[in-house]
Design a protein around this motif. Structure first.
Motif, short mmCIF file in Angstrom:
data_model
loop_
_atom_site.label_atom_id
_atom_site.label_comp_id
_atom_site.label_asym_id
_atom_site.label_seq_id
_atom_site.Cartn_x
_atom_site.Cartn_y
_atom_site.Cartn_z
N TYR A 66 -71.17 -23.90 -31.84
CA TYR A 66 -70.89 -22.85 -30.87
C TYR A 66 -71.71 -23.12 -29.60
O TYR A 66 -72.86 -23.57 -29.67
N THR A 68 -71.94 -21.77 -25.09
CA THR A 68 -71.44 -20.91 -24.01
C THR A 68 -71.76 -21.54 -22.66
O THR A 68 -72.91 -21.93 -22.40
N CYS A 82 -61.91 -19.52 -24.64
CA CYS A 82 -62.54 -20.44 -25.58
C CYS A 82 -61.74 -21.73 -25.64
O CYS A 82 -60.50 -21.71 -25.67
N CYS A 84 -61.36 -25.18 -28.04
CA CYS A 84 -61.66 -25.52 -29.44
C CYS A 84 -61.04 -26.86 -29.82
O CYS A 84 -59.89 -27.14 -29.46
N ARG A 176 -66.46 -20.06 -23.82
CA ARG A 176 -67.01 -20.37 -25.14
C ARG A 176 -66.47 -21.72 -25.62
O ARG A 176 -65.30 -22.05 -25.37
N LEU A 178 -66.03 -24.09 -29.12
CA LEU A 178 -66.03 -24.07 -30.58
C LEU A 178 -65.55 -25.41 -31.11
O LEU A 178 -64.44 -25.85 -30.78
N LEU A 197 -67.80 -15.51 -31.03
CA LEU A 197 -67.04 -16.10 -29.91
C LEU A 197 -66.79 -15.05 -28.83
O LEU A 197 -66.96 -15.33 -27.65
N ALA A 199 -64.13 -13.97 -27.46
CA ALA A 199 -63.21 -14.45 -26.42
C ALA A 199 -61.90 -13.68 -26.46
O ALA A 199 -61.45 -13.21 -27.51
N GLY A 202 -57.85 -18.32 -26.37
CA GLY A 202 -58.36 -19.63 -26.74
C GLY A 202 -57.32 -20.71 -26.50
O GLY A 202 -56.12 -20.43 -26.39
#
Length: 417
Positions: A66, A68, A82, A84, A176, A178, A197, A199, A202
């Motif tokens: 994780y 930020t 986010c 990912c 964020r 991930l 998260l 968020a 994403g």
């Protein structure tokens, strides 16, 4: 804002570094993550993020990374987004000892992989190579997969983080990051902390061709068929033995070929036996069943049940159990309720100078489950091709376009808030 003229990409060097770390996941493991070696990459990513100045970057006990990127805009109501990608590679092909090779200035020739010269990338078999003339193609050496699925996405997000930190003129809200383990075995978000998260939207960076964004995935169930046969000494088995192994094999052979993955395409679903194990007394067949329409999954499970009951008519002393487990559902159900998330993604791709194409994917991503956990999450291209095999490849230029897309997405959310 022309990002391409502003930034010096680091994605190639990051990718070449990350793919040498073996992160293959293990579907037979009961641990989280399924293999501890996935944490080796996670620890490196945290180290690099901290060195950039991303002060909250950390690796948790389950193997998730994780981080930020704080917003740098005066606007107070920019939704948190986010990005990912997953760190693991497929169990289908070895990820140990990956030796990446950069084939510079590709001109359309066959690419022979030196550690196994029988592994040859030909344009006739990889038609997307037609779009890569004069680009730099990265492959493995012929005995392993490359790991572009999804270390290309990881490297692209990491490069985007680096650019956002070093170019404060790129305005954005809070972002964020991930990175997940075990996506390839369907456990990528089992232990994710959605509240951490925090968020609104994403984007998984785990797609194929440059310019593509996927807003529709398969719906998926797993099905486990357990056959209880009758064991007997093989020397005295006449009219007594009912072999669960043989029964399972007959059932698999009876399933409709038109519903097999090797005979389906486009929007067609399938029933796919992925493993058979056991002995005479008991055998287990594991299936994955897939379709864009979740209602069809019940029909496919019934096809397995129908074939089983028909076969067992010839084995009156044997029984069965069919266990069906939901895996993920089509993200389109969620994304249709949040059209701006997809619209902003398409606009970001266009700003990167690409033809934006909205696609359906015959598979799933972490975003499939994240969407139903409260984080609507379409899938953006990472440039990966021929994944899960020794001929996997990605181009440096496509990875750079993915970095630009991430950066433009960050600015678009800020602009439109």
């Amino acid at each position: 804002m022309n990002l391409n003229s502003m930034i010096e990409f680091t994605v190639k060097e990051r990718f070449l570094r990350y793919v040498t770390i073996d992160t293959q996941s293990d579907p037979g493991s009961k641990t989280y993550p399924s293999t501890l070696k996935q944490k080796d990459l996670g620890a490196l990513l945290v180290k690099e993020l901290l060195a950039m100045g991303v002060n909250d970057a950390h690796l948790d006990e389950f193997g998730y990374v994780y981080a930020t990127i704080p917003g740098n805009t005066e606007k107070k109501d920019v939704p948190v987004i986010c990005f990912c990608s997953h760190m693991d590679t497929s169990p289908d092909c070895s990820g140990e000892g990956v030796k990446p090779i950069v084939h510079e200035n590709y001109r359309g020739q066959d690419l022979v992989l030196p550690d196994d010269p029988t592994q040859v990338l030909r344009m006739s078999e990889h038609p997307d190579l037609k779009n890569q003339l004069n680009n730099d193609i990265i492959t493995a050496s012929g005995t392993t997969l490359l790991g572009a699925d999804n270390k290309a996405g990881v490297a692209e997000i990491m490069d985007a983080c680096y650019q956002l930190i070093n170019h404060p003129e790129i305005k954005h809200g809070t972002i964020r990051i991930l990175f997940t383990p075990d996506e390839e075995i369907g456990r990528g978000v089992d232990k994710v902390d959605i509240k951490k998260l925090g968020a609104y939207a994403g984007y998984t960076i785990d797609g194929e061709s440059a310019g593509n964004m996927e807003n529709e995935t398969f719906s998926a169930d797993g099905a486990r068929l357990i056959i209880n046969g009758v064991s007997s000494h093989p020397g005295f088995a006449k009219d007594k033995m009912e072999s669960a192994i043989k029964i399972a094999s007959i059932i698999v052979a009876m399933l409709p070929f038109e519903l097999s993955p090797e005979n389906t395409d486009g929007m067609e679903g399938f029933i796919h036996p992925v493993s058979i194990s056991g002995h005479v007394e008991q055998a287990t067949v594991d299936f994955i069943i897939r379709d864009f329409d979740a209602e069809n999954l019940t029909r496919y499970a019934n096809e397995i049940r129908k074939a089983t009951e028909e076969v067992l008519e010839d084995f009156p002393n044997s029984t069965y159990e069919l266990q069906v487990t939901e895996q993920y559902r089509n993200i389109k159900q969620v994304l249709d309720e949040h059209p701006q998330i997809v619209e902003y993604g398409m606009e970001a791709i266009r700003r990167a100078g690409l033809d934006a194409k909205l696609c359906s994917i015959r598979g799933g991503t972490d975003g499939s489950r994240l969407s139903f956990m409260g984080l609507p999450c379409p899938n953006i291209f990472a440039g990966e091709h021929a994944f899960h095999g020794k001929q996997e490849w990605v181009s440096v230029q496509d990875m750079q376009k993915a970095v630009e897309t991430i950066l433009y997405l960050s600015t678009i959310w800020e602009e439109k808030s």
